[in-house]
Design an enzyme around this catalytic site. Structure first.
Site, mmCIF file in Angstrom:
data_model
loop_
_atom_site.group_PDB
_atom_site.id
_atom_site.type_symbol
_atom_site.label_atom_id
_atom_site.label_comp_id
_atom_site.label_asym_id
_atom_site.label_seq_id
_atom_site.Cartn_x
_atom_site.Cartn_y
_atom_site.Cartn_z
ATOM 1 N N TYR A 1 -71.573 -31.528 -50.795
ATOM 2 C CA TYR A 1 -72.296 -32.042 -49.630
ATOM 3 C C TYR A 1 -71.475 -31.774 -48.377
ATOM 4 O O TYR A 1 -70.343 -32.250 -48.252
ATOM 5 C CB TYR A 1 -72.560 -33.534 -49.792
ATOM 6 C CG TYR A 1 -73.231 -34.177 -48.595
ATOM 7 C CD1 TYR A 1 -74.400 -33.633 -48.054
ATOM 8 C CD2 TYR A 1 -72.708 -35.327 -48.008
ATOM 9 C CE1 TYR A 1 -75.020 -34.210 -46.962
ATOM 10 C CE2 TYR A 1 -73.326 -35.918 -46.914
ATOM 11 C CZ TYR A 1 -74.484 -35.353 -46.401
ATOM 12 O OH TYR A 1 -75.099 -35.924 -45.310
ATOM 13 N N HIS B 1 -77.426 -32.232 -44.218
ATOM 14 C CA HIS B 1 -78.509 -32.762 -43.385
ATOM 15 C C HIS B 1 -78.350 -32.255 -41.961
ATOM 16 O O HIS B 1 -77.231 -32.043 -41.487
ATOM 17 C CB HIS B 1 -78.504 -34.296 -43.396
ATOM 18 C CG HIS B 1 -78.745 -34.877 -44.747
ATOM 19 N ND1 HIS B 1 -77.817 -35.657 -45.409
ATOM 20 C CD2 HIS B 1 -79.804 -34.773 -45.579
ATOM 21 C CE1 HIS B 1 -78.314 -36.023 -46.576
ATOM 22 N NE2 HIS B 1 -79.514 -35.494 -46.708
#
Length: 242
Positions: free
Chosen positions: A97, A138
């Site tokens: 991530y 994101h």
């Protein structure tokens, strides 16, 4: 930093891990790059906690870019991104991530962002080997610069996340973007199964199966996929939403 950056700047860029002494510099850079305010504990973690891959790009001793990522088991993926990987992958399968990737304005378009991203991939290949199946992140839906950067490097939009960010008290929408590696893929849809079956049938010789069955199956699949010739399909392209 206002100096003119030479076109050969990348050749003078060095990479090193972030350390505790970088906290003040990293705070300043993140304040310039991102609209989100991070707590002091976040800066302490990314500069000292070994679970983070925190890499700085330096030019003549000054930090001009950085990437921060966490490699973790798929069971630790947050609920909104829980379907990044298909359910058949084991619980110890890993994902990476990206929490942060930024470059000082004057040094953008010199390949530093790409260098940092490639360094993360290299790190994954040596530490997680083939156990890491996806890299995800994101991004604000309005951050077209970042979106173009990732899409140009084969990241695919996986999810639309309404009201994902709170920026100065205002809710903003986000996307999840994913790059699948080492055979990773999202859950298959009905269309994926149809395409996969079509590819398998198209690779068979009509002589190897009853001709009538072959023609009926081929016609049925063509009715599902009128826009594409099944015989030209060689694989499956995955695309979702970030």
């Amino acid at each position: 930093m206002t100096e003119v950056v030479p076109s050969s700047a990348l050749s003078e860029v060095s990479l090193r891990l972030l350390c505790h002494d970088d906290i003040d510099t990293v705070k300043h850079l993140c304040g310039d790059w991102f609209p989100i305010e991070y707590p002091d504990s976040w800066y302490r973690d990314i500069t000292s906690n070994k679970k983070f891959f925190s890499l700085a790009a330096t030019y003549r001793g000054a930090i001009v870019g950085m990437i921060v990522a966490e490699i973790k088991n798929r069971t630790k993926i947050h609920k909104e991104d829980g379907d990044i990987l298909a359910s058949n992958f084991s619980v110890d399968t890993q994902v990476a991530y990206i929490l942060s990737l930024g470059v000082v304005k004057e040094f953008r378009k010199h390949g530093i962002g790409s260098l940092l991203l490639e360094s993360l991939k290299d790190h994954i290949s040596t530490t997680a080997q083939d156990h890491c199946k996806a890299i995800y992140l994101h991004v604000l839906t309005t951050n077209n610069t970042a979106i173009n950067f990732y899409e140009n490097r084969d990241f695919k939009q996986h999810h639309y996340l309404p009201y994902y960010y709170s920026i100065r008290g205002v809710l903003k929408d986000g996307f999840t973007y994913v790059l699948y590696i080492n055979g990773g893929h999202p859950p298959w849809t009905i269309l994926d199964y149809i395409q996969h079956l079509g590819s398998a049938l198209a690779s068979l010789s009509p002589c190897s199966i009853p001709h009538r069955v072959y023609r009926q199956a081929h016609s049925l699949l063509c009715s599902f996929l009128p826009w594409s010739g099944i015989s030209s399909k060689s694989g499956i392209e995955y695309s979702r939403t970030m």
